[in-house]
Design an enzyme around this catalytic site. Structure first.
Site, PDB file in Angstrom:
ATOM      1  CE  LYS A   7      -3.656   2.093   2.757  1.00 37.59           C
ATOM      2  NZ  LYS A   7      -4.574   1.944   3.899  1.00 37.59           N
ATOM      3  CD  GLU A  27       9.079  -6.060   7.356  1.00 37.92           C
ATOM      4  OE1 GLU A  27       8.857  -4.926   6.861  1.00 37.92           O
ATOM      5  OE2 GLU A  27       8.784  -6.364   8.532  1.00 37.92           O
ATOM      6  N   GLY A  34      -5.007  -2.037   5.189  1.00 36.65           N
ATOM      7  CA  GLY A  34      -4.171  -3.144   4.724  1.00 36.65           C
ATOM      8  C   GLY A  34      -4.825  -4.499   4.943  1.00 36.65           C
ATOM      9  NE  ARG A  35      -6.726  -4.389  11.115  1.00 34.36           N
ATOM     10  CZ  ARG A  35      -6.068  -3.248  11.303  1.00 34.36           C
ATOM     11  NH1 ARG A  35      -4.919  -3.037  10.690  1.00 34.36           N
ATOM     12  NH2 ARG A  35      -6.538  -2.313  12.114  1.00 34.36           N
ATOM     13  CD  GLU A  75      -2.126  -4.973  11.963  1.00 33.88           C
ATOM     14  OE1 GLU A  75      -0.903  -5.107  12.117  1.00 33.88           O
ATOM     15  OE2 GLU A  75      -2.656  -5.012  10.845  1.00 33.88           O
ATOM     16  CG  HIS A 123      -3.507 -36.113  16.142  1.00 34.24           C
ATOM     17  ND1 HIS A 123      -3.555 -37.429  16.551  1.00 34.24           N
ATOM     18  CD2 HIS A 123      -4.555 -35.943  15.304  1.00 34.24           C
ATOM     19  CE1 HIS A 123      -4.574 -38.029  15.951  1.00 34.24           C
ATOM     20  NE2 HIS A 123      -5.195 -37.148  15.193  1.00 34.24           N
ATOM     21  CE  LYS A 160       5.609  -0.889  10.297  1.00 38.80           C
ATOM     22  NZ  LYS A 160       4.642  -0.137   9.510  1.00 38.80           N
TER      23      LYS A 160
HETATM   24  C1  G6Q Z   1      -2.724  -3.886   7.982  1.00 42.19           C
HETATM   25  C2  G6Q Z   1      -1.506  -3.209   8.348  1.00 42.19           C
HETATM   26  C3  G6Q Z   1      -0.234  -3.899   7.905  1.00 42.19           C
HETATM   27  C4  G6Q Z   1       0.157  -3.654   6.460  1.00 42.19           C
HETATM   28  C5  G6Q Z   1       1.611  -4.087   6.284  1.00 42.19           C
HETATM   29  C6  G6Q Z   1       2.089  -3.877   4.860  1.00 42.19           C
HETATM   30  O1  G6Q Z   1      -3.828  -3.496   8.243  1.00 42.19           O
HETATM   31  O2  G6Q Z   1      -1.583  -1.896   7.916  1.00 42.19           O
HETATM   32  O3  G6Q Z   1      -0.272  -5.285   8.110  1.00 42.19           O
HETATM   33  O4  G6Q Z   1      -0.692  -4.332   5.593  1.00 42.19           O
HETATM   34  O5  G6Q Z   1       2.414  -3.382   7.163  1.00 42.19           O
HETATM   35  O6  G6Q Z   1       2.004  -2.547   4.503  1.00 42.19           O
HETATM   36  P1  G6Q Z   1       2.181  -2.100   3.024  1.00 42.19           P
HETATM   37  O7  G6Q Z   1       1.095  -2.694   2.209  1.00 42.19           O
HETATM   38  O8  G6Q Z   1       2.117  -0.593   3.029  1.00 42.19           O
HETATM   39  O9  G6Q Z   1       3.535  -2.594   2.555  1.00 42.19           O
END
Ligand code: G6Q
Length: 548
Positions: A206, A212, A266-267, A352, A383, A511
Site C-alpha cells: 500500500k 521487508e 491493509g488487512r 491488529e 493431535h 519499526k
Molecule cells: C494492515 C496493516 C499492515 C500492512 C503491512 C504492509 O492493516 O496496515 O499489516 O498491511 O504493514 O504494509 P504495506 O502494504 O504498506 O507494505
C-alpha cells in the site's frame, strides 16, 4: 454510545451468568428439543450453529440490550456511510465498496468511488486474463509458469490464505508463491526453485515503503536482472500500491501498476487489486464470485435483525466469553487443510484491529478487549493442542469451520473429516464425568486400585464452548462470505468496546527502534552507549560470535 447504559448491560450480563452457571449445556439440549434450530442462524447455504455455547434466550436478550446500548446499529450505519470511522488516521473504512454489487454509489468526501473501483477491477481482470492466456509473457517470450507475490501483513496474508484455500480453482501449470519475511531465507527459498524467464513478480505494498517488501523486491529485481539483463525487469514485474509515484521510481511499467485507495485498510485489502495474485491464480470470474460472497454478507449484516444477524451473533457471543466469563483466547479450527493459513489471516484481522487499550476518545478501556486468536486445521490440531482445550485449566472457546462436501477431494476422507469435527465439539460440550469414567474402567476389568489411580486423569469437565460454521463447499463465494463474516464480527466487537479497529499504532514502535538499531547491528565497532544492557549485550555478543 451511552456509557451508563453499556455499564448497566454488562452488569446485567454478570448477574445473568451467575444464574445460568449451574446449567450444563447438555441439560439445555434435553430441556429444549428445538435448541439447535433456535440457536442457529443461516445465510443461504451457510449455517452458524451456536447452540453448544452456555447461553439461553435470556442471555441473547441481555446481549442485544448491550449491542443497542453500545450503538452497534449507529456505528454500522456510520461505517457504510463512509464516515471517517478511523479517526486517528482521518479515514473511512470502505472495503465494502470493493465488493459492492448494489449498483448504488459509495461516497467518500461526497464523491462516488464506484467508477474508479470498477475501472481498476476491470484493469486487474484484463491483466490476469492475459497472463493466464500467455498473451503477456516474459522478456524472452516464455509463458509465465510462476507468480511471486512480494508483500507483508495485509499485502500478504489475505492473498496467501485465499490462494491456498481456493487452489482447486487454479491451474496446475501456473503456480503462485508468497514472499514476505525480511529474513533472506524466504526470498531465497522461493526464488531458488524458479526460472526467472518464466516468473512474474508482483510487488504488493500500500505504502511502497515497507522495509521487508522493499528489501525483498530489490533482491527479486537483482535476481531477474542478473539472469535476464536489466532491460528485462519491466517485463517481469507488476505492482499494487496506493503510491503510484513510488512505484514508477522502482521501474515497473505504468500499465502494470494497479492502484487502490487510502480508505482500504491493509488487512481489508484482499478485495482490492491486492488480490491480483489471487485473481491470476483462480481467474477473474472466480475472484468476482469471492467478491460476491463478501457482498452477500454486507447485505446480511446491514439488513438482518440482530437476532438472526450472523456477524452480530458471533461478536456478541465473543463478548459474552471474553468479558463475562473472562476467557482470554479464541481458537479457530477449520476442518479444511486448504484453510491452513486462515488462522494466521484471522490473527491479523482480529488482533491488529481489536488489540487496543484505549477507547476512541483516548481514555483507558474499562474492560478487556480483543482475545488472543490462534488455530490450525483439524484434524492435525487434535493431535497437538486439543489436549489443553479439553482438559487444561484455561477454557478456550472454539470456532469450527467445516464444508458439507469436499472440493476436489475424496468422499471417504471427507466423511471422516466431518465426523472428527463434530466429535470434537461434542466432546468439548459433553465432557466425561468421574462416574462415567469409573464405569468404563470397571467394564474394562480394571482393579479398584487402578481405577482410583486413573479416573481423575480421564475426567473431562465439559461445558467448553464452541460454535460451528457449516457451509456447502469451500467455493470462492463461500470463502468471501466467511472472510466478510469475520470482518464484521470484529467491527461489531470494536463498537461494543468503543475502540478504533482500523488503526494499528502498536506496530510502529518496533519499526522505529529497528530503524535506529539497523546501523548499530551493521557496524561492528558501533557506539552502543544509550542502549539498554540487554540490547547492547546481545549486539556485542553477536559481534563476538561473528568474529570467531
Ligand atoms: C494492515 C496493516 C499492515 C500492512 C503491512 C504492509 O492493516 O496496515 O499489516 O498491511 O504493514 O504494509 P504495506 O502494504 O504498506 O507494505
Amino acid at each position: 454510545m451511552d456509557r451508563n447504559a453499556v455499564a448497566a448491560a454488562f452488569a446485567a450480563l454478570e448477574a445473568h451468568r451467575v444464574e445460568i452457571a449451574s446449567h450444563r449445556v447438555t441439560e439445555l439440549f434435553t430441556a429444549d428439543p428445538g435448541r439447535f434450530e433456535a440457536f442457529t442462524a443461516r445465510l443461504d447455504d451457510l449455517v452458524y450453529d451456536y447452540s453448544k455455547n452456555r447461553l439461553t434466550k435470556a442471555t441473547l436478550g441481555h446481549l442485544f440490550d448491550l449491542a443497542r446500548a453500545a450503538g452497534v446499529e449507529r456505528r454500522r450505519s456510520a461505517l457504510f456511510a463512509g464516515e471517517k470511522v478511523n479517526a486517528t488516521e482521518g479515514r473511512p473504512a470502505l472495503h465494502m465498496a470493493l465488493r459492492n454489487f448494489s449498483g448504488k454509489p459509495v461516497l467518500v468526501d461526497g464523491a462516488d468511488v464506484m467508477p474508479d473501483v470498477l475501472a481498476e477491477r476491470r484493469k486487474v481482470a484484463a491483466f490476469a486474463i492475459k497472463v493466464r492466456d500467455g498473451d503477456i509473457r516474459g522478456a524472452r517470450g516464455d509463458i509465465f509458469t510462476d507468480i511471486v507475490n512480494i508483500g507483508i501483513g495485509g499485502s500478504d496474508l489475505g492473498p496467501a490464505m485465499a490462494t491456498r484455500a481456493l487452489s482447486p480453482y487454479g491451474r496446475p501449470e501456473l503456480k503462485t508463491h508468497f514472499v514476505s519475511n525480511v529474513d533472506g531465507a524466504d526470498v531465497a527459498d522461493v526464488l531458488g526453485g524458479l526460472d526467472p524467464a518464466r516468473t512474474l513478480v508482483i510487488v504488493s505494498s500500500k505504502t511502497f515503503t515497507t522495509q521487508e517488501t522493499m528489501t525483498n523486491a530489490a533482491s527479486a529485481r537483482a535476481w531477474v536482472a542478473s539472469a535476464l539483463g536489466e532491460a528485462a525487469v519491466g517485463d517481469h514485474f507488476a505492482a499494487v500500491s496506493t503510491r503510484l509515484d513510488k512505484v514508477a521510481a522502482f521501474g515497473v511499467k505504468p500499465d502494470r501498476v494497479f492502484g487502490f485507495w487510502d480508505w482500504v485498510g491493509g488487512r481489508y485489502s484482499l478485495w482490492s487489486a491486492i488480490g491480483l495474485s489471487l485473481t491470476i491464480a483462480i481467474g477473474p470470474e472466480n475472484f468476482e464470485e469471492f467478491l460476491r460472497g463478501g457482498f452477500d454478507v454486507d447485505e446480511h449484516f446491514q439488513h438482518t435483525p440482530l437476532a438472526q444477524n450472523i456477524p452480530v451473533l458471533m461478536a456478541l457471543i465473543g463478548v459474552w466469553h471474553r468479558n463475562i466469563w473472562g476467557f482470554a483466547a479464541q481458537a479457530v479450527i477449520p476442518y479444511d487443510q486448504r484453510l491452513l493459513r486462515f488462522a494466521a489471516y484471522l490473527q491479523q484481522l482480529d488482533m491488529e484491529s481489536n488489540g487496543k487499550s484505549v477507547l476512541r476518545d483516548g481514555t483507558p478501556t474499562p474492560r478487556a478487549t480483543g482475545p488472543i486468536v490462534f488455530g490450525e486445521p483439524g484434524t492435525n490440531s487434535q493431535h497437538a493442542f486439543f489436549q489443553l482445550l479439553h482438559q487444561g485449566t484455561e477454557v478456550t472457546p472454539v470456532d469450527f469451520l467445516i464444508a458439507a462436501q469436499p472440493t476436489d477431494a475424496d468422499e471417504h476422507h471427507h466423511v471422516l473429516l466431518v465426523a472428527n469435527c463434530l466429535a470434537q465439539s461434542e466432546a468439548l460440550m459433553r465432557g466425561r464425568s468421574e462416574r462415567e469414567v469409573r464405569e468404563i474402567l470397571k467394564a474394562q476389568g480394571l482393579s479398584a486400585a487402578r481405577i482410583d489411580e486413573l479416573a481423575p486423569h480421564k475426567v473431562f469437565s465439559g461445558d467448553r464452548p464452541s460454535s460451528t460454521l457449516l457451509y456447502r463447499a469451500l467455493t470462492p463465494r463461500a470463502l468471501g462470505r466467511i472472510v466478510a463474516l469475520y470482518e464484521h464480527k470484529v467491527f461489531v466487537q470494536s463498537a461494543i468496546w468503543d475502540i478504533n479497529p482500523f488503526d494499528q499504532w502498536g506496530v510502529e514502535l518496533g519499526k522505529e527502534l529497528c530503524g535506529r538499531l539497523g546501523p548499530l547491528v551493521a557496524e561492528a565497532g558501533a557506539d552502543l552507549k544509550g542502549l539498554d544492557g540487554s540490547t547492547a549485550g546481545l549486539i556485542s555478543t553477536r559481534n563476538a560470535l561473528l568474529a570467531t
